[in-house]
Design an enzyme around this catalytic site. Structure first.
Site, PDB file in Angstrom:
ATOM      1  N   GLY A  59       1.023  -1.668  -0.136  1.00  0.00           N
ATOM      2  CA  GLY A  59      -0.053   0.144   0.316  1.00  0.00           C
ATOM      3  C   GLY A  59       0.609   1.484  -0.526  1.00  0.00           C
ATOM      4  N   CYS A  86       5.464  -6.202   1.758  1.00  0.00           N
ATOM      5  CA  CYS A  86       5.585  -4.734   0.833  1.00  0.00           C
ATOM      6  C   CYS A  86       5.445  -3.372   2.473  1.00  0.00           C
ATOM      7  CB  CYS A  86       5.613  -3.922   0.149  1.00  0.00           C
ATOM      8  SG  CYS A  86       6.004  -2.555   0.197  1.00  0.00           S
ATOM      9  N   TYR A  87       4.167  -2.857   2.004  1.00  0.00           N
ATOM     10  CA  TYR A  87       3.674  -2.239   3.279  1.00  0.00           C
ATOM     11  C   TYR A  87       2.680  -3.350   4.031  1.00  0.00           C
ATOM     12  CZ  TYR A  87       0.674   0.870   6.326  1.00  0.00           C
ATOM     13  OH  TYR A  87      -0.219   1.541   7.236  1.00  0.00           O
ATOM     14  N   HIS A 182       7.742  -7.777  -4.070  1.00  0.00           N
ATOM     15  CA  HIS A 182       5.776  -7.445  -4.318  1.00  0.00           C
ATOM     16  C   HIS A 182       6.153  -9.828  -5.123  1.00  0.00           C
ATOM     17  CE1 HIS A 182       3.852  -4.183  -3.700  1.00  0.00           C
ATOM     18  NE2 HIS A 182       4.652  -3.649  -3.276  1.00  0.00           N
ATOM     19  N   GLU A 184       3.808 -10.378  -5.677  1.00  0.00           N
ATOM     20  CA  GLU A 184       2.923 -11.087  -7.380  1.00  0.00           C
ATOM     21  C   GLU A 184       3.521 -10.676  -8.519  1.00  0.00           C
ATOM     22  OE1 GLU A 184       2.599  -9.448  -4.011  1.00  0.00           O
ATOM     23  OE2 GLU A 184       2.308  -7.025  -4.182  1.00  0.00           O
ATOM     24  N   ASP A 239     -16.024  -9.275 -23.297  1.00  0.00           N
ATOM     25  CA  ASP A 239     -16.477  -9.474 -21.868  1.00  0.00           C
ATOM     26  C   ASP A 239     -18.405  -9.167 -21.376  1.00  0.00           C
ATOM     27  OD1 ASP A 239     -13.653  -8.883 -21.669  1.00  0.00           O
ATOM     28  OD2 ASP A 239     -14.002  -6.907 -21.608  1.00  0.00           O
ATOM     29  N   LYS A 381      -9.159 -10.010 -17.886  1.00  0.00           N
ATOM     30  CA  LYS A 381      -9.283 -11.239 -19.298  1.00  0.00           C
ATOM     31  C   LYS A 381      -8.883 -12.065 -19.667  1.00  0.00           C
ATOM     32  CE  LYS A 381     -10.757  -8.883 -22.922  1.00  0.00           C
ATOM     33  NZ  LYS A 381     -11.810  -8.038 -23.477  1.00  0.00           N
TER      34      LYS A 381
END
Ligand code: XMP
Length: 525
Positions: A59, A86-87, A182, A184, A239, A381
């Protein structure tokens, strides 16, 4: 709150731009998770959610700031594994008796390398191999100003980087893990492995699949809608089509689709969409030709945000009109995806910066008195495509490149005129035809032409021309959040430019856009 039979992981969102990527990594592991903003997660919520594990996202805040985001006190006493990113690491240390310091030259942004400081713990299985050419270190992606300067009692250091002495920390007895980087993002190549290790240690079975998502989404739609009518805006893109088919499966003829032809569609697009939905799926469909309304309102408008907001506002007016015409629809369904949401508002209400006002996000004005049904709001997507396959949509349709709600308006920087749109449509069709003929369509994530707000001088035959310049764009991407330009061969580019200039009157120059995202965005506006 959602009641799910699967093991559940809770992600507490502290406002990172990439929180949703954590969810994505977990879904790739078939783990069910939900993201909830820190300010909505209190002790009572935790008790009713009953997570099997918790992740604290990164964050933008500092633990030193007034009112700094904090996790609920009860989370550390639940006896479940926690991973802080992280945060999330800083706040974990702060809460458990460690220390965090301001940057002072120790901030790190971008690539860094972590080396092990202890025997490899099960959280790091697969990390620090000495035979993978990395010399026993791992690349990670850092983005932090503050950093941990003293770990909390019970923690030990498992990995360190030059500017983050506590890059990977763990309290092994409580299964609390905290990393400064991070895991991710793609730039932490072994990040997915770290999540895999974490969920394995937490005892997840990995039983959350797209089939399960479909069932769950259908159940939620039925629950939300009851016996009310729903209208769904079809854009012709994957979508909204997947959303429509999913909702139709859930509630049948309570759904009416509205296909708004805003005059900003591609060549032949309106006919294709109408025939597919009416003839193949038997879904009630209103084909609303509103091109005069939209193009009239956009006349003389060249500011990208004004264009987007104008289109968004008119869409809502048109829906309002048709909602009334189907006899009081109470719900409006949209194919909003996660990347649309993150760039417009933060997914879970936390602080996140606005890049573009996507026309299909932001809620409906009070006056409409309609509620939103957005069954794809948490998906990327490629996950929507997987859901489309799960629902049996034709592969060629699912493989179509994305097309934005504001349509050609955002591929026509500067003022929009019917003449420019007509040139753009024909040029785009030649470009896509070229891509298909060369067998490249499925290698490219999205390709389109844009007409530039300038004319240039050329010579054709023996005469002078003063015509429009076009930009061609083609990108590779996984989720639309980041993208790279597609490396066409010079032969392909030359042949395509020649074809466009020969076949489309009004164009005498063609450029190829070599910008990645970031720093560019995929669309020009
Ligand atoms: P950008 O230009 O933001 O685009 O890099 C990322 C992806 O989103 C699509 N896009 C939109 N889709 N409504 C949509 O439904 C919008 O307002 C919108 N703007 C951009 C874009 O085509 C790309 O696939």
């Amino acid at each position: 709150m959602t009641q799910i039979a699967h093991d559940r992981l809770l992600i507490i969102d502290f406002g990172s731009q990439v929180t949703q990527l954590i969810a994505r990594r977990l879904r790739e592991l078939n783990v069910y998770c939900e993201i909830h903003p820190f300010n909505k997660v209190d002790d009572a919520f935790l008790a009713s959610f009953a997570p099997k594990a918790v992740i604290f996202s990164g964050g933008p805040a500092s633990v030193f700031a007034d009112g700094a985001p904090m996790p609920p006190g009860a989370v550390f006493g639940m006896g479940v594994p926690i991973l802080g990113i992280c945060y999330g690491q800083q706040v974990m240390m702060h809460c458990l008796g460690g220390k965090v310091e301001r940057g002072h030259g120790t901030a790190e942004f971008g690539r860094a390398y972590v080396t092990p400081t202890a025997a490899v713990d099960p959280i790091l299985t697969g990390w620090f191999d000495t035979d993978d050419g990395m010399g026993g270190r791992e690349q990670v992606w850092m983005s932090h100003g503050d950093h941990v300067s003293q770990i909390a009692p019970g923690f030990e250091v498992l990995g360190t980087s030059p500017n983050a002495p506590f890059a990977i920390t763990a309290d092994r007895s409580r299964h609390f893990y905290a990393v400064q980087f991070h895991p991710e993002v793609h730039h932490t190549p072994k990040g997915a492995k770290l999540y895999e290790n974490f969920v394995r240690l937490a005892g997840f079975k990995g039983d959350w699949t797209m089939g399960a998502y479909r069932e769950e989404a259908i159940r939620k739609i039925r629950e939300q809608v009851g016996s009310e009518k729903v209208i769904c805006g079809l854009s012709g893109g994957v979508d909204s089509s997947v959303a429509a088919v999913l909702i139709h499966e859930a509630i049948g003829d309570q759904l009416t689709c509205v296909f708004v032809d805003h005059g900003l569609l591609r060549l032949g697009e309106a006919e294709q969409v109408v025939s597919m939905f009416r003839d193949t799926y038997n879904i009630p469909l209103i084909h609303a030709d509103e091109s005069d309304l939209f193009l009239g309102a956009l006349e003389g408008v060249s500011d990208p945000e004004v264009k987007r907001k104008t289109i968004g506002r008119l869409f809502i007016d048109v829906f309002d009109k048709h909602a009334k015409s189907v006899g009081g629809a109470k719900f409006l369904a949209q194919g909003t995806l996660y990347p649309d949401v993150i760039e417009s508002v933060s997914f879970s209400g936390g602080p996140s910066v606005t890049i573009k006002s996507h026309h299909n996000v932001g809620g409906l004005p009070e006056k409409m008195g309609m509620k939103l049904v957005e069954p794809l709001r948490e998906l990327f997507k490629d996950e929507v495509r997987a859901l489309g396959r799960e629902l049996g949509l034709p592969p060629a349709f699912i493989g179509r490149h994305p097309f934005p709600g504001p349509g050609l308006a955002i591929r026509c920087p500067g003022e929009i005129t019917r003449e420019k749109l007509d040139i753009l449509r024909r040029a785009d069709a030649v470009y896509i035809d070229q891509i298909r003929k060369h067998g490249l369509y499925d290698d490219i994530w999205q390709a389109f032409a844009a007409i530039l707000p300038m004319k240039t001088v050329g010579v054709m035959g023996d005469g002078r021309t003063y015509d429009y310049a076009l930009a061609l764009r083609a990108v590779t991407s996984v989720d639309g959040m980041t993208a790279d330009y597609y490396p066409f061969s010079h032969d392909f580019l030359g042949e395509t430019a020649t074809r466009i200039i020969n076949e489309v009157q009004g164009v005498n120059r063609v450029f190829y856009d070599c910008t990645s995202k970031p720093p560019g965005t995929i669309e020009l506006e």
